[in-house]
Design an enzyme around this catalytic site. Structure first.
Site, mmCIF file in Angstrom:
data_model
loop_
_atom_site.group_PDB
_atom_site.id
_atom_site.type_symbol
_atom_site.label_atom_id
_atom_site.label_comp_id
_atom_site.label_asym_id
_atom_site.label_seq_id
_atom_site.Cartn_x
_atom_site.Cartn_y
_atom_site.Cartn_z
ATOM 1 C CE1 TYR A 1 56.806 46.021 44.704
ATOM 2 C CE2 TYR A 1 57.068 44.354 43.008
ATOM 3 C CZ TYR A 1 56.609 45.586 43.404
ATOM 4 O OH TYR A 1 55.961 46.386 42.508
ATOM 5 N NE ARG B 1 44.848 48.804 43.878
ATOM 6 C CZ ARG B 1 46.174 48.647 43.676
ATOM 7 N NH1 ARG B 1 46.930 47.943 44.512
ATOM 8 N NH2 ARG B 1 46.755 49.207 42.650
ATOM 9 C CE LYS C 1 54.952 49.206 44.388
ATOM 10 N NZ LYS C 1 54.780 48.804 42.997
ATOM 11 C CD GLU D 1 52.795 51.694 44.278
ATOM 12 O OE1 GLU D 1 53.684 52.350 43.710
ATOM 13 O OE2 GLU D 1 52.163 50.775 43.721
ATOM 14 C CG ASP E 1 54.291 52.077 40.555
ATOM 15 O OD1 ASP E 1 54.856 52.092 39.447
ATOM 16 O OD2 ASP E 1 54.393 51.139 41.362
ATOM 17 C CG ASP E 2 49.040 51.204 41.973
ATOM 18 O OD1 ASP E 2 49.600 50.108 42.071
ATOM 19 O OD2 ASP E 2 49.014 52.038 42.898
ATOM 20 C CG ASN F 1 50.711 41.834 42.066
ATOM 21 O OD1 ASN F 1 51.088 40.826 41.513
ATOM 22 N ND2 ASN F 1 51.023 43.042 41.617
ATOM 23 C CG ASN G 1 55.407 43.840 39.888
ATOM 24 O OD1 ASN G 1 55.762 44.973 40.178
ATOM 25 N ND2 ASN G 1 54.611 43.129 40.650
HETATM 26 N N1 LIG Z 1 51.375 43.636 38.029
HETATM 27 C C1 LIG Z 1 51.475 44.888 38.394
HETATM 28 O O1 LIG Z 1 52.513 45.540 38.226
HETATM 29 C C2 LIG Z 1 50.307 45.539 39.030
HETATM 30 C C3 LIG Z 1 49.240 44.827 39.441
HETATM 31 N N2 LIG Z 1 48.177 45.442 40.027
HETATM 32 C C4 LIG Z 1 47.106 44.592 40.529
HETATM 33 O O2 LIG Z 1 45.961 44.736 39.758
HETATM 34 C C5 LIG Z 1 44.830 44.565 40.589
HETATM 35 C C6 LIG Z 1 43.894 45.738 40.370
HETATM 36 O O3 LIG Z 1 44.524 46.920 40.741
HETATM 37 P P1 LIG Z 1 43.886 48.325 40.356
HETATM 38 O O4 LIG Z 1 43.563 48.391 38.926
HETATM 39 O O5 LIG Z 1 44.746 49.348 40.913
HETATM 40 O O6 LIG Z 1 42.542 48.233 41.213
HETATM 41 P P2 LIG Z 1 41.197 48.992 40.962
HETATM 42 O O7 LIG Z 1 40.399 48.840 42.200
HETATM 43 O O8 LIG Z 1 41.443 50.343 40.438
HETATM 44 O O9 LIG Z 1 40.496 48.149 39.781
HETATM 45 C C7 LIG Z 1 39.966 46.882 39.925
HETATM 46 C C8 LIG Z 1 39.007 46.685 38.769
HETATM 47 O O10 LIG Z 1 38.589 45.349 38.743
HETATM 48 C C9 LIG Z 1 37.181 45.326 38.595
HETATM 49 N N3 LIG Z 1 36.675 44.065 39.115
HETATM 50 C C10 LIG Z 1 36.550 43.657 40.382
HETATM 51 N N4 LIG Z 1 36.049 42.416 40.451
HETATM 52 C C11 LIG Z 1 35.875 42.018 39.155
HETATM 53 C C12 LIG Z 1 35.374 40.848 38.562
HETATM 54 N N5 LIG Z 1 34.960 39.829 39.293
HETATM 55 N N6 LIG Z 1 35.327 40.793 37.220
HETATM 56 C C13 LIG Z 1 35.750 41.816 36.460
HETATM 57 N N7 LIG Z 1 36.213 42.969 36.985
HETATM 58 C C14 LIG Z 1 36.271 43.059 38.323
HETATM 59 C C15 LIG Z 1 36.690 46.536 39.340
HETATM 60 O O11 LIG Z 1 35.373 46.873 38.905
HETATM 61 P P3 LIG Z 1 34.646 48.219 39.402
HETATM 62 O O12 LIG Z 1 35.313 49.314 38.641
HETATM 63 O O13 LIG Z 1 33.232 48.019 38.970
HETATM 64 O O14 LIG Z 1 34.843 48.287 40.859
HETATM 65 C C16 LIG Z 1 37.747 47.537 38.908
HETATM 66 O O15 LIG Z 1 37.427 48.098 37.667
HETATM 67 C C17 LIG Z 1 45.354 44.450 42.011
HETATM 68 O O16 LIG Z 1 45.390 43.104 42.372
HETATM 69 C C18 LIG Z 1 46.750 44.969 41.939
HETATM 70 O O17 LIG Z 1 47.592 44.330 42.853
HETATM 71 C C19 LIG Z 1 48.109 46.794 40.155
HETATM 72 C C20 LIG Z 1 49.156 47.563 39.773
HETATM 73 C C21 LIG Z 1 50.365 46.998 39.243
HETATM 74 C C1 LIG Z 2 52.592 45.970 41.857
HETATM 75 C C2 LIG Z 2 51.687 46.968 42.347
HETATM 76 O O1 LIG Z 2 51.985 48.150 42.339
HETATM 77 C C3 LIG Z 2 50.402 46.567 42.847
HETATM 78 O O2 LIG Z 2 50.050 45.394 42.777
HETATM 79 O O3 LIG Z 2 49.688 47.442 43.350
HETATM 80 MG MG LIG Z 3 50.714 49.319 43.583
#
Ligand SMILES: NC(=O)C1=CN([C@@H]2O[C@H](COP(=O)(O)OP(=O)(O)OC[C@H]3O[C@@H](n4cnc5c(N)ncnc54)[C@H](OP(=O)(O)O)[C@@H]3O)[C@@H](O)[C@H]2O)C=CC1
Ligand SMILES: CC(=O)C(=O)O
Ligand SMILES: [Mg+2]
Length: 626
Positions: A149, A202, A220, A292, A315-316, A457, A501
């Site tokens: 993972y 993504r 997953k 996902e 999931d995200d 991540n 996570n």
């Molecule tokens: N810990 C966990 O369980 C999980 C972690 N994640 C992680 O979270 C991260 C984001 O995932 P996700 O939300 O799905 O991705 P998205 O692409 O949906 O969202 C990313 C967001 O970050 C913003 N962004 C990008 N660069 C910057 C910056 N420099 N400053 C501030 N904001 C910024 C983007 O802005 P804009 O909208 O303007 O593009 C967007 O709103 C990934 O790394 C993913 O791996 C995700 C799911 C689960």
């Molecule tokens: C953990 C997860 O789902 C992600 O980083 O996208």
């Molecule tokens: Mg994910």
């Protein structure tokens, strides 16, 4: 003389007659409309057949038995099994227990220093001996989760074209449009209950990896089994390949996906519609479809579009929300504040951030706070800065709108933290290092116990490291991260930060949903999961600096979440499996995967009296019949 031909001849005949009577039909699983399609598939293996009063465990004989990862036990086959299956002599003389094999796995995986090589070793084990793989994983989750993972799975996706060896999961491409059902029909398992699907746009915080994103559904679903005991044959990883906009991949000779730009718009939407319908046609309306790592412009739309017509969740958005809110519940025990007394600032306004914010709001409303007040507590920053209603470019996407504030636009995160003075700072931006030392120090100056989550991540994308968080807050931070960080020592105290996570959530939710045959998955289930997880956090966990229980307890947590989801499914009339079980834990446990080897011998076996050669260890059974 050892009368092998006699013994094997009889056994083969019995199995052959069973196969003739009921081709490809398991006695434990009646034929249904959806399995009828699968039953035509010649690849389907029959594991159990009834012949008179003899239950024949398998008709896969000889070397094919060893080559089938679902049947293979390696050197753990007993002498009787080796003889009956016709594999006697195809392996060395030694007999091993599964425990001895687990020891060997540990030695073997630890021989590799590179995490990608460990990943390859584990993939190979899964291809070779599935039960051993899952038992090894489930019993060594702390050490192995970072391999199968995040973070290593991210690297495996980036190197997918290089390391691709054997098919695992289904690739459905845009060229299959009009024929998606035919592709899904090719999957050899008739009893799929859960699908994890990505289109690779993504992948973690690594961006668009196209078809190389297959590592994510595979990883997953490995956790579905290892952490919740969902049977592996019920799980199907799917990669939807509509191309990639990643120029490096398009130019990479090793890339294995469609070499074209992503198909978008109406054509893409129709294709996803066709995919959803094809899944239901093949496996039924209750098949769980976990979305996902889709790009957020599609993720929110699809969740809205399908959540009430399919058994699906994202999931995200939802799983991440659930795990983060659990961490926030646990944090209240340290800060002594309610959610309504927190001011939240999110760095990121995408799937994870909006999902978390929406669930925090739901939790606050459940505590009696009005919707407006709850939303007013939450501030958000996207790539263009603070979400405000006064932005020059005007338009905010729908999912961001609820959190935009009527203030002057601000861009710089350090200035924003200075101005808003959040108690809770959550990073879900995939922007590595944006929680600068100055930001962390400001958090510490404004809060006795600042809450900081760096959820992005893999590790390389985290908003800050655990070390930076503790160092810049004099060890006062309440910290968690999406990928694991090693313990940090400040003065005489060592902190063991927890991993925020969604792996804590989705396996248990999936188990409850699958077992109950739930039609649709309401947000309530994710709030229940969140509370179950938070309830499991002990004072000792908090004391060691972790908002989450150790990873080694996820199996128990998954069971508790599944029980909560099961209760919710029946309470809300969403379940389709009746009657409602009274003892829900027992009922769920009865459905779980058995990580231990089962006998490959017939249950009732009239052992022929015959002479044999004692070439190997003397087994009790053979001793008895001599
Ligand atoms: N810990 C966990 O369980 C999980 C972690 N994640 C992680 O979270 C991260 C984001 O995932 P996700 O939300 O799905 O991705 P998205 O692409 O949906 O969202 C990313 C967001 O970050 C913003 N962004 C990008 N660069 C910057 C910056 N420099 N400053 C501030 N904001 C910024 C983007 O802005 P804009 O909208 O303007 O593009 C967007 O709103 C990934 O790394 C993913 O791996 C995700 C799911 C689960
Ligand atoms: C953990 C997860 O789902 C992600 O980083 O996208
Ligand atoms: Mg994910």
């Amino acid at each position: 003389m050892f009368s092998r031909p006699l013994l094997y001849g009889n056994f083969s005949k019995i199995c052959a007659s069973a196969a003739a009577r009921q081709p490809h039909q398991s006695v434990t699983q009646p034929t249904t409309a959806s399995t009828a399609v699968a039953n035509n598939n010649t690849q389907i293996r029959e594991y159990h057949e009834v012949v008179g009063d003899i239950l024949c465990p398998s008709q896969v004989m000889g070397i094919d038995h060893i080559r089938d990862p679902r049947l293979n036990k390696g050197l753990a086959f007993t002498l009787e099994e080796r003889q009956v299956l016709g594999i006697h002599g195809l392996q060395p003389a030694r007999f091993k227990t599964q425990e001895e094999q687990l020891e060997l796995c540990k030695i073997a995986v630890n021989r590799y220093s590179e995490s990608l090589n460990k990943y390859l070793y584990l993939s190979d084990l899964q291809d070779r001996n599935e039960r051993l793989f899952f038992r090894f994983l489930s019993e060594n989750i702390e050490e192995m989760m970072p391999i199968i993972y995040t973070p290593t799975v991210g690297l495996a996706c980036q190197r997918f074209g290089l390391i691709y060896r054997r098919p695992r999961g289904l690739f459905v491409t845009i060229n299959d449009r009009g024929h998606v059902f035919d592709v899904i029909k090719n999957w050899p398992e008739p009893d799929v209950r859960a699908i994890v699907v990505t289109d690779g746009e993504r992948i973690l915080g690594l961006g668009d990896l196209g078809a190389s994103g297959m590592g994510i559904p595979v990883g997953k679903l490995a956790l579905y089994t290892a952490l919740a005991g969902i049977k592996p044959h019920q799980c199907l990883p799917i990669l939807i390949d509509v191309g990639t906009n990643n120029i490096d991949l398009l130019e990479d000779p090793l890339y294995v996906g469609l070499r074209q730009k992503r198909v978008v718009g109406r054509e893409y939407d129709d294709f996803i519609d066709e995919f959803m319908q094809a899944v239901v046609k093949r496996y039924g309306q209750n098949t769980l479809i976990q979305f996902e790592d889709f790009g957020n412009h599609n993720a929110f739309r699809f969740l809205d579009k399908y959540r009430n017509t399919y058994c699906t969740f994202n999931d995200d958005i939802q799983g991440t929300a659930s795990v983060a809110v659990a961490g926030l519940y646990a944090s209240k025990r340290i800060t002594g504040r309610s959610f309504a007394e927190y001011t939240f600032l999110f760095a990121g306004a995408g799937e994870a951030a909006i999902g978390i914010a929406d669930l925090v709001v739901k939790a606050m409303v459940a505590e009696g706070v009005s919707l407006e007040e709850a939303r007013s507590k939450i501030w958000m920053v996207d790539i263009d800065g603070l979400l405000t209603t006064t932005r020059k470019d005007g338009n905010l996407e729908g999912h961001k709108f609820n959190y935009a504030k009527e203030v002057e636009p601000m861009k710089n995160l350090e200035d924003i933290v200075d101005k808003i003075k959040p108690n809770v700072l959550i990073g879900a931006s995939a922007a590595a290092g944006i929680f600068t030392p100055k930001i962390l120090q400001t958090m510490a100056a404004n809060n006795e116990r600042p809450v900081v989550f760096a959820l992005s991540n893999p590790t390389s994308k985290a908003e800050c490291t655990a070390e930076q968080a503790y160092q810049n807050t004099e060890g006062r931070v309440i910290f968690s991260s999406g990928s694991p960080f090693p313990p940090v020592t400040i003065g005489d105290k060592t902190f063991y930060p927890g991993q925020g996570n969604n792996a804590y959530i989705f396996p248990g939710v999936a188990l409850g949903v699958i077992a109950t045959g739930t039609h649709h998955i309401p947000d309530d289930m994710f709030l229940i999961a969140s509370q179950e997880l938070a309830n499991y956090v002990s004072d000792a966990d908090l004391e060691r600096g972790s908002l989450y229980p150790p990873l080694s307890s996820i199996r128990e947590i998954s069971m508790r979440i599944a029980m909560g989801v099961t209760k919710c499914a029946y309470d809300k009339g969403l379940a389709s499996t009746y009657p409602e079980p009274q003892d829900k834990r027992k009922w769920l446990e009865e459905q779980l995967y058995n990580f231990n080897y089962e006998s490959s011998l017939p249950v009732t076996w009239v052992w022929p009296r015959m002479p044999y050669i004692k070439t190997r260890d003397e087994s009790p059974l053979l001793a008895a019949i001599k």
